[in-house]
Design a protein around this motif. Structure first.
Motif, PDB file in Angstrom:
ATOM      1  N   LYS A 109       0.828  -1.223   0.000  1.00 55.84           N
ATOM      2  CA  LYS A 109       0.000   0.000   0.000  1.00 55.84           C
ATOM      3  C   LYS A 109       0.859   1.268   0.000  1.00 55.84           C
ATOM      4  CE  LYS A 109      -3.934  -2.359   1.990  1.00 55.84           C
ATOM      5  NZ  LYS A 109      -4.946  -2.545   3.021  1.00 55.84           N
TER       6      LYS A 109
ATOM      7  N   ARG B 168     -10.940   3.820  -1.802  1.00 55.63           N
ATOM      8  CA  ARG B 168     -12.161   4.166  -1.074  1.00 55.63           C
ATOM      9  C   ARG B 168     -13.282   4.791  -1.914  1.00 55.63           C
ATOM     10  NH1 ARG B 168     -10.829   0.849   1.724  1.00 55.63           N
ATOM     11  NH2 ARG B 168     -10.227   0.872   3.913  1.00 55.63           N
TER      12      ARG B 168
ATOM     13  N   VAL C 154      -6.782   1.970  10.289  1.00 55.30           N
ATOM     14  CA  VAL C 154      -7.114   1.443   8.948  1.00 55.30           C
ATOM     15  C   VAL C 154      -7.111   2.598   7.939  1.00 55.30           C
ATOM     16  CG1 VAL C 154      -8.832   0.248   7.518  1.00 55.30           C
ATOM     17  CG2 VAL C 154      -8.523  -0.437   9.903  1.00 55.30           C
TER      18      VAL C 154
ATOM     19  N   GLN D 251      -3.666   3.533   6.592  1.00 48.81           N
ATOM     20  CA  GLN D 251      -2.796   2.549   5.931  1.00 48.81           C
ATOM     21  C   GLN D 251      -2.234   3.135   4.645  1.00 48.81           C
ATOM     22  OE1 GLN D 251      -5.130  -0.952   5.502  1.00 48.81           O
ATOM     23  NE2 GLN D 251      -4.582  -1.737   7.508  1.00 48.81           N
TER      24      GLN D 251
END
Ligand SMILES: O=C(O)[C@@H](CO)OP(=O)(O)O
Length: 250
Positions: free
Chosen positions: A101, A118, A245, A248
Motif C-alpha cells: 500500500k 475508497r 485502517v 494505511q
C-alpha cells in the motif's frame, strides 16, 4: 431492543497481509498471531455482552473462517450452524492484489490511491488471469458462471453481489428473531453498513471498519438500524483501530 433479531458484524482479525501492508482482496491469506488474539477478544466481547449468536455467516476466505471459529470457541458457541458464501468475500482488489500500500501510494499519488481504495465506483485495473495472485483457477469458485467471477471490483460491485445474500439468507433469519453473526471483511462489511445506514456514495469513503471488534445492530421491523452506525462492543478500541485502517499506506 430490536424488533427483529440482532445483527452482529465482525471483521476478521489482522491477517498476515494486513501486517505486511499489502492489498489482499480475494488472496486467501491466514490470520497473524495478533489477528488470532483479536478474534479471541472479539469472541470474549460477544460472550460478555450476552449477545449469543444463533447462526453465523462467513465468506469463503480463510481469515474470516478462522476468525469465526476462534471467536465462537471463545464465546462457547462453536456449535451453531455456519453458512459460507463468496458473496461475503472481501472486495476483489484487481491488479492491486499483492501490492504494497505504501509503495502504491508513492507510485500513483494520494488522489489515485484513494480513488482505488475508497471511492464508491472506481475499480482498480483488472487482474490478469496469469497473475500469481489471480483466483481464476481456484476450485472454490468453479461453480460460479463466468459473468459472476470478478477480476476487479469497486465497492458498488460488492454491494451488488452482497445484497442478494443479505436478502435471501440473512434477512429471513433476522425476521425469525435470531441473533445473526456475520464474520467477513473490511469492504464487504462496509458494503453492508452502507446499505443498512443509507450512507451516501461520497460519505462511505470515510468509513473504516476495525479488525476483530464486534459491531452490534439492533433493527426495527423494516430492518432499519435503531442506532445509526450500530454500536461497537468496545467503542474506544474501535475508534482507535478504525483510524489506523484509514491511515494505511502512510
Ligand atoms: O487489502 C484489502 O483487501 C483491504 C482490507 O484489508 O484493504 P483496504 O482497507 O485498503 O481496502
Amino acid at each position: 431492543m430490536s424488533e427483529v433479531g440482532t445483527l452482529v458484524l465482525l471483521r476478521h482479525g489482522e491477517s498476515e497481509w494486513n501486517a505486511k501492508n499489502l492489498f489482499t482482496g480475494w488472496v486467501d491469506v491466514d490470520l497473524s498471531a495478533k489477528g488470532e488474539a483479536e478474534a479471541r477478544r472479539g469472541g470474549e466481547l460477544i460472550r460478555e455482552s450476552g449477545l449469543l449468536p444463533d447462526v453465523v455467516h462467513t465468506s469463503v476466505l480463510r481469515r474470516a473462517i478462522r476468525t469465526c471459529e476462534i471467536a465462537l470457541h471463545a464465546a462457547d458457541r462453536h456449535w451453531i450452524p455456519v453458512q459460507r458464501s463468496w458473496r461475503l468475500n472481501e472486495r476483489h482488489y484487481g491488479a492491486l492484489q499483492g501490492k504494497n500500500k505504501k509503495q502504491t501510494l508513492e507510485e500513483f499519488g494520494e488522489e489515485q490511491f484513494m480513488l482505488w481504495r475508497r471511492s464508491y465506483d472506481v475499480p482498480p485495473p483488472p487482474l490478469a488471469d496469469d497473475d500469481e495472485w489471480s483466483q481464476i483457477d481456484d476450485p472454490r469458485y468453479a461453480s460460479l458462471p463466468p459473468e459472476l467471477r470478478p477480476r476487479t471490483e469497486c465497492l458498488k460491485d460488492v454491494v451488488a453481489r452482497m445484497l442478494p445474500y443479505w436478502y435471501d439468507q440473512i434477512v429471513p433469519q433476522l425476521v425469525d428473531g435470531k441473533t445473526v453473526l456475520v464474520a467477513a471483511h473490511g469492504n464487504s462489511l462496509r458494503a453492508l453498513v452502507k446499505h443498512l445506514d443509507g450512507i451516501s456514495d461520497e460519505a462511505i469513503a470515510k468509513l473504516n471498519i476495525p479488525t476483530g471488534i464486534p459491531l452490534r445492530y439492533d433493527l426495527d421491523a423494516s430492518l432499519k438500524p435503531i442506532t445509526t452506525g450500530g454500536t461497537y462492543l468496545d467503542p474506544e478500541a474501535a475508534a482507535e483501530a478504525a483510524a489506523a485502517v484509514a491511515n494505511q499506506g502512510r
